[in-house]
Scaffold this active site. Structure first.
Site, PDB file in Angstrom:
ATOM      1  N   HIS A 136      -6.175   0.306  -7.830  1.00  0.00           N
ATOM      2  CA  HIS A 136      -6.118  -0.555  -9.027  1.00  0.00           C
ATOM      3  C   HIS A 136      -6.167   0.236 -10.333  1.00  0.00           C
ATOM      4  O   HIS A 136      -5.958  -0.344 -11.405  1.00  0.00           O
ATOM      5  CB  HIS A 136      -7.268  -1.563  -9.020  1.00  0.00           C
ATOM      6  N   ASP A 173      -3.529  -2.640   1.746  1.00  0.00           N
ATOM      7  CA  ASP A 173      -4.708  -3.351   1.236  1.00  0.00           C
ATOM      8  C   ASP A 173      -4.325  -4.809   0.942  1.00  0.00           C
ATOM      9  O   ASP A 173      -3.174  -5.097   0.628  1.00  0.00           O
ATOM     10  CB  ASP A 173      -5.160  -2.658  -0.049  1.00  0.00           C
ATOM     11  N   HIS A 175      -5.040  -6.497  -1.572  1.00  0.00           N
ATOM     12  CA  HIS A 175      -4.739  -6.642  -3.003  1.00  0.00           C
ATOM     13  C   HIS A 175      -3.514  -5.805  -3.382  1.00  0.00           C
ATOM     14  O   HIS A 175      -3.313  -4.716  -2.837  1.00  0.00           O
ATOM     15  CB  HIS A 175      -5.922  -6.168  -3.848  1.00  0.00           C
ATOM     16  N   ASP A 254      -9.106  -4.751   3.911  1.00  0.00           N
ATOM     17  CA  ASP A 254      -9.620  -6.056   3.487  1.00  0.00           C
ATOM     18  C   ASP A 254      -8.645  -7.199   3.764  1.00  0.00           C
ATOM     19  O   ASP A 254      -8.937  -8.352   3.444  1.00  0.00           O
ATOM     20  CB  ASP A 254     -10.051  -6.034   2.007  1.00  0.00           C
TER      21      ASP A 254
HETATM   22 ZN    ZN Z   1      -8.450  -4.545  -1.742  1.00  0.00          ZN
END
Ligand code: ZN
Length: 318
Positions: A136, A173, A175, A254
């Protein structure tokens, strides 16, 4: 041809963002315990992560950003010595602790040392058990538990310092890796393949991504078999056409169905399948060269099992 490297450093345990934060040092404890108990650790070449240099970080980050984050860390240490708080908030989810700067330097350093060793042929491939995570982190912004974008730095390092011509990034991931896209969008020496839950944090990756961004947004509750179909349909032909010389993995766990940080339905076996897909692509195009870096994964039992499964595939144990 060497074996499978396992890079980590005790400094990565010292980074913490307060009691109860899901991105916690125990994540590394459960991974290490699982690898030891299963015997997989015996098959790994364990190495201490060095510190990344400022010149390395500048491959992907803005100098003013690095100065301001370093200044924030220095002020935190001074204030703490004078009786102040042990954390400085960056956003509601992300804060600098007393050891965060050092841990982040180790995490990036792990990815770079692993890249050196894999390109030199000293290691066949490597996994970096590090925190804080990185995907991120944008060119000039910390967010989502991330400060430095280890995988983006390693991609530029492989291209600019080692002279590779094409590097692929596979990000599984839950995200979207907004930071990696922010740094590498439009750099046609890189192909980034990712799937991510959408709409979901950080609410990016769907608005006309650059041509080198192979983004697959998927709705909540998507299961692993659907992901496998999407990977074979969309990623395999692009990866074959791109023919990467190195594959970097943003290895987040995740998207597991037991991880309530997200709402995707992947199982342990789906992560094994994804790991095998990465290894197949790497053998086909990149002399097997894979550097995998831990990102998310917050359900501790599932995280430990999935990292074991991932590393087993890297090490040729399954
Ligand atoms: Zn994540």
């Amino acid at each position: 041809m060497g074996g499978t490297g396992y890079y980590t450093h005790r400094d990565c345990w010292k980074h913490e963002m307060g009691a109860g934060h899901p991105e916690c040092p125990q994540r590394l404890d459960v991974i290490e315990d699982r690898l030891l108990l299963s015997g997989v650790a015996d098959a790994l070449d364990k190495r201490d992560a060095p510190l990344a240099s400022r010149a390395d970080l500048l491959l992907a980050h803005d100098g003013h950003y690095l100065d301001s984050l370093r200044g924030m860390s220095d002020r935190l240490l001074e204030d703490y010595a004078a009786g102040g708080p042990a954390h400085a908030a960056i956003d509601p989810d992300t804060s600098l602790g007393l050891h965060s700067w050092q841990a982040a330097l180790r995490a990036s350093g792990a990815a770079l040392a692993a890249t050196d060793a894999v390109i030199a042929g000293d290691l066949a491939n490597a996994f970096c058990a590090v925190r804080p995570p990185g995907h991120h982190a944008e060119r000039a912004k910390s967010m989502g538990f991330c400060f430095f974008n280890h995988v983006a730095i390693a991609a530029r390092y492989a291209l600019d310092r080692h002279g590779l011509r094409r590097v692929a990034i596979v990000d599984f991931d839950v995200h979207h890796g907004n930071g990696t896209e922010n740094i590498l969008a439009g750099d046609d020496r890189v192909l980034m393949a990712s799937f991510f839950q959408h709409p979901f944090y950080p609410f990016s990756g769907t608005a006309a991504p650059a041509g080198n961004m192979l983004n697959l947004p998927v709705p909540a509750y998507t299961r692993g078999l659907e992901i496998r179909d999407l990977v074979e349909t969309h990623w395999t032909p692009r990866m074959d056409a791109f023919a990467p010389e190195l594959i970097l993995v943003s290895a987040g766990f995740d998207a597991h169905r037991e991880d309530d940080m997200g709402q995707l339905g992947l199982t342990d076996q789906d992560f094994v399948w994804l790991s095998q897909w990465v290894m197949d692509m790497a053998r086909r195009h990149a002399r097997g060269r894979v550097v995998s870096v831990l990102e998310g994964g917050y359900a501790l039992d599932a995280l430990a099992r999935c990292v074991e499964g991932h590393v087993r595939v890297l090490a040729g144990l399954s």
